[in-house]
Enzyme design. Structure first.
Site, PDB file in Angstrom:
ATOM      1  N   ASP A   1       0.793  -1.240   0.000  1.00 24.13           N
ATOM      2  CA  ASP A   1       0.000   0.000   0.000  1.00 24.13           C
ATOM      3  C   ASP A   1       0.826   1.290   0.000  1.00 24.13           C
ATOM      4  OD1 ASP A   1      -1.878  -1.977   0.214  1.00 24.13           O
ATOM      5  OD2 ASP A   1      -2.748  -1.289   2.098  1.00 24.13           O
TER       6      ASP A   1
ATOM      7  N   LYS B   1      -6.585  -4.929  -3.017  1.00 22.71           N
ATOM      8  CA  LYS B   1      -7.189  -5.509  -1.811  1.00 22.71           C
ATOM      9  C   LYS B   1      -8.273  -4.587  -1.272  1.00 22.71           C
ATOM     10  CE  LYS B   1      -3.895  -4.764   1.771  1.00 22.71           C
ATOM     11  NZ  LYS B   1      -4.173  -3.419   2.304  1.00 22.71           N
TER      12      LYS B   1
ATOM     13  N   CYS C   1      -2.124  -2.157   7.896  1.00 24.99           N
ATOM     14  CA  CYS C   1      -2.096  -3.113   6.789  1.00 24.99           C
ATOM     15  C   CYS C   1      -0.891  -4.045   6.836  1.00 24.99           C
ATOM     16  CB  CYS C   1      -2.189  -2.378   5.457  1.00 24.99           C
ATOM     17  SG  CYS C   1      -3.843  -1.672   5.227  1.00 24.99           S
TER      18      CYS C   1
HETATM   19  N1  TIU Z   1      -2.718   0.484   4.219  1.00 24.28           N
HETATM   20  C1  TIU Z   1      -3.157   0.767   5.445  1.00 24.28           C
HETATM   21  O1  TIU Z   1      -2.451   0.645   6.430  1.00 24.28           O
HETATM   22  N2  TIU Z   1      -4.455   1.309   5.545  1.00 24.28           N
HETATM   23  C2  TIU Z   1      -4.852   2.139   6.550  1.00 24.28           C
HETATM   24  O2  TIU Z   1      -6.024   2.529   6.594  1.00 24.28           O
HETATM   25  N3  TIU Z   1      -3.911   2.537   7.447  1.00 24.28           N
HETATM   26  C3  TIU Z   1      -4.063   3.425   8.472  1.00 24.28           C
HETATM   27  O3  TIU Z   1      -3.127   3.558   9.262  1.00 24.28           O
HETATM   28  N4  TIU Z   1      -5.175   4.125   8.584  1.00 24.28           N
END
Ligand code: TIU
Length: 223
Positions: free
Chosen positions: A24, A129, A162
């Site tokens: 991500d 995802k 994540c």
């Molecule tokens: N990719 C991921 O970690 N999504 C989140 O929403 N992370 C947050 O820390 N909010």
């Protein structure tokens, strides 16, 4: 084959059975005007992971590791967005609402793209995802099985959301996970510290952690 100097002890791996995961690294989390900022976060804190992640990515490419990028996001019609997830956060800036980087956390929008520093190359699969974990609702497990991958080197954002969810999912599926300490980042410095400690505590309850320099050194020694 030299292992990675890691905690709680050295991480043994074979390049042919190992994948690098980049979780991500999207504009929505790393840049102003995206989903991460809509949740009230200082997104500049995540930039620190990019240099180390790039160094590990370069070393992994040189060593011939299987490289997989993931992106969190939803269909434009939001049909795969649980109402429980939609309701969180600022009511004026919810998933799917327009932002400076397009609609927040929606596939195909500018904010959904992976940042240039660690952009995927041709031949490196991208896994889209809908959730926090990279195994939930995706074909990631199938991609790894097809290559007989058993070990994962994990980078990405955010450490406690994540990255953690994915490592926990991977651990229960039998993968051995090494989380690269400085190639993962959190909006909360205390969460970064504690999230890494949680992975390697209790004899490596979820996996190992190591710095990017140690990972790069081990990958280079395998050439
Ligand atoms: N990719 C991921 O970690 N999504 C989140 O929403 N992370 C947050 O820390 N909010």
């Amino acid at each position: 084959m030299p292992p990675v100097t890691a905690q709680p002890y050295d991480f043994q791996f074979e390049p042919a059975g190992t994948a690098l995961l980049l979780i991500d690294f999207q504009r929505d989390f790393l840049e102003a005007g995206g989903f991460g900022e809509s949740l009230g976060n200082d997104v500049s804190l995540l930039q620190a992971a990019l240099g180390p992640a790039r160094a590990v990515l370069d070393a992994a490419r040189n060593a011939g590791l299987f490289i997989i990028h993931t992106r969190e996001g939803h269909r434009p019609d939001l049909a795969d967005l649980p109402p429980s997830k939609w309701r969180r956060g600022d009511p004026g800036m919810r998933i799917g609402d327009p932002g400076k980087l397009g609609r927040l956390l929606v596939r195909g929008e500018a904010g959904h793209a992976i940042v240039d520093e660690v952009a995927p190359r041709a031949g490196e699969p991208i896994v889209d995802k809908p959730g926090k974990g990279a195994f939930y609702g995706t074909d990631l497990d199938a991609l790894l099985h097809a290559r007989s991958i058993r070990s994962l080197i994990v980078t990405g954002v955010t450490t406690e959301v994540c990255v953690h969810t994915t490592v926990r999912e991977a651990n229960d599926r039998g993968y051995e996970c090494l989380v690269v300490e400085d190639a993962v980042a959190s909006y909360f410095p205390e969460f970064q510290r504690v999230a890494l400690a949680m992975i390697r505590a209790q004899g490596g309850i979820f996996g190992w952690t190591a710095g990017s320099a140690a990972v790069v050194r081990a990958l280079a020694a395998k050439l």
